[in-house]
Scaffold this active site. Sequence first.
Site, PDB file in Angstrom:
ATOM      1  N   SER A 184      -9.701   1.970   2.920  1.00 53.66           N
ATOM      2  CA  SER A 184      -8.801   2.678   2.048  1.00 53.66           C
ATOM      3  C   SER A 184      -7.798   1.783   1.320  1.00 53.66           C
ATOM      4  CB  SER A 184      -8.035   3.736   2.848  1.00 53.66           C
ATOM      5  OG  SER A 184      -7.251   3.132   3.842  1.00 53.66           O
TER       6      SER A 184
ATOM      7  N   SER B 103      -9.958  -0.438   7.100  1.00 55.70           N
ATOM      8  CA  SER B 103      -9.382  -0.276   5.764  1.00 55.70           C
ATOM      9  C   SER B 103      -8.707  -1.490   5.158  1.00 55.70           C
ATOM     10  CB  SER B 103      -8.388   0.875   5.765  1.00 55.70           C
ATOM     11  OG  SER B 103      -9.084   2.078   5.614  1.00 55.70           O
TER      12      SER B 103
ATOM     13  N   LYS C  66       0.847  -1.204   0.000  1.00 56.67           N
ATOM     14  CA  LYS C  66       0.000   0.000   0.000  1.00 56.67           C
ATOM     15  C   LYS C  66       0.880   1.250   0.000  1.00 56.67           C
ATOM     16  CE  LYS C  66      -3.920   1.948   2.635  1.00 56.67           C
ATOM     17  NZ  LYS C  66      -4.790   1.744   3.827  1.00 56.67           N
TER      18      LYS C  66
HETATM   19  N1  GLN Z   1     -13.024   4.155   6.324  1.00 52.60           N
HETATM   20  C1  GLN Z   1     -12.327   4.571   7.491  1.00 52.60           C
HETATM   21  C2  GLN Z   1     -12.026   6.027   7.457  1.00 52.60           C
HETATM   22  O1  GLN Z   1     -12.405   6.644   6.541  1.00 52.60           O
HETATM   23  C3  GLN Z   1     -11.167   3.720   7.698  1.00 52.60           C
HETATM   24  C4  GLN Z   1      -9.878   4.279   7.305  1.00 52.60           C
HETATM   25  C5  GLN Z   1      -8.767   3.339   7.602  1.00 52.60           C
HETATM   26  O2  GLN Z   1      -8.963   2.295   8.210  1.00 52.60           O
HETATM   27  N2  GLN Z   1      -7.579   3.734   7.202  1.00 52.60           N
HETATM   28  O3  GLN Z   1     -11.463   6.570   8.346  1.00 52.60           O
END
Ligand code: GLN
Length: 473
Positions: free
Chosen positions: A147, A171, A72
């Site tokens: 994400s 994420s 990532k």
């Molecule tokens: N969807 C979550 C957010 O927007 C999770 C983000 C993450 O886990 N990096 O914060």
Amino acid sequence: MKKLAHRLETGQVSSQEIVTQYLETIKEQEAVVNAFITVDEEGALKQAEEADRRRALGRPLSPWDGIPIAVKDNISTEGLRTTCASKFLANYRPLFDATVVAKLRSSGLPILGKTNLDEFAMGSSTEYSAYGVTSNPHDPERVSGGSSGGSAAAVAAGEAPWSLGTDTGGSIRQPASFCGVVGLKPTYGAVSRYGAVALAPSLDQVGPLAATVEDAAILFSLLAGPDPRDASSAEARPFQVPYWEEEFVGSLRIGVPEEFFGPGLDPEVEQAVKACLRDLEDRGVTLVPISLATNQYAIDTYLTLVTAEASSCLARYDGVRYGQRVQAADSNTMFSQSRAAGFGSEVKRRIMLGTYVLSASHYEAYYEQAQKVRTLIKQEVLAAFERVDVVITPTTPTPAFKIGAKRNPLEMYLSDLFTAMANLSGIPALSVPCGENSQGLPLGIQIMASHFQEELLFKVGYVLERGAANEQL
Ligand code: GLN
């Protein structure tokens, strides 16, 4: 992965052949999927060549030496561009490897490239990336989740055999579920965060995504362990990749929290998860109805904390220490113009929210309150694990949604409804595929266990993976 490792070991295939094949698939798929921000063809081939050389000398670094991986793009790779999907870091080349990347290198895994994400990991769809959205390989009109959408889609599209993601509120698990792959959010402290660009340091964890539970377990075994460079990393805990045990199933007590099956849950997701639970029951598992009532506060608590921590962590992007500079007459204008030009709108929204909840006049009402609620959530979760071995829920309330479908940020935040609780309480959670809906979209099931119980998660994951729901897959 064991088969591939065996083929490498017996000389049926070389690392260069494997890497070349993945690079070809990347070329074929990327126009549609867009899972990668950077493909490091040259670097990956060079690392593969070194792996082949080590094998020829009979000195592989690990059984996985020569099997490539995707990383990532918010995880630092020395000399290889690490953008966090932000325009701000379009040309940022870290001077060092994240500890997890160093560990991949010391196991001999060539790095194929850096995968797409929502800018600074803020989001649930990769639509907030400055480098285009990542499509779902099962339906290119739909999102891959986020994400870590690029990491999940790369595995689902066959562009990489496994990948690294980060999970702050869901994420890793949510994109794994949307793309039909396996993803683990490890226990807080199990895997070093050093060199993983911080979103919210009290919640962030790096973890594996892979096509099977066993591969995710193998990758986790390469990543886990203490790191003197990360003060929150835990002392050494032995972790063994578990093996498949049919008789183990009968002794399990599985908690099913009613609050995760209420309004807002897509009926087909509910059906699929309930079918998996019935399947387990038929094989002797005891299902225990439990309550995790504090989950109703999880999203609000998570958002308060994640924005507060992010607003502080992102202060370093000012066009001086990090980030592209916009020239201006005085330094304050230069800071603010650089930040205004560099960050996308979701990042700005979170910085503003976070600054607000941390401000002197609102700190007690929001940030401090959220910390207290976080403690209550953790206490309730830990109490549940006195009665049951694991807790099973849907990973996400819905299957992958259409690109552009969620215009309202609040709607997007609800994607984390079932996943944020694990981050807030620091426990590990695994998402495993559980069949598909009537449109052929993958669905996911989440298993949570108490701190450092990853072995147990993987064992239950094996059982679910071999369950009736996945038979036709
Ligand atoms: N969807 C979550 C957010 O927007 C999770 C983000 C993450 O886990 N990096 O914060």
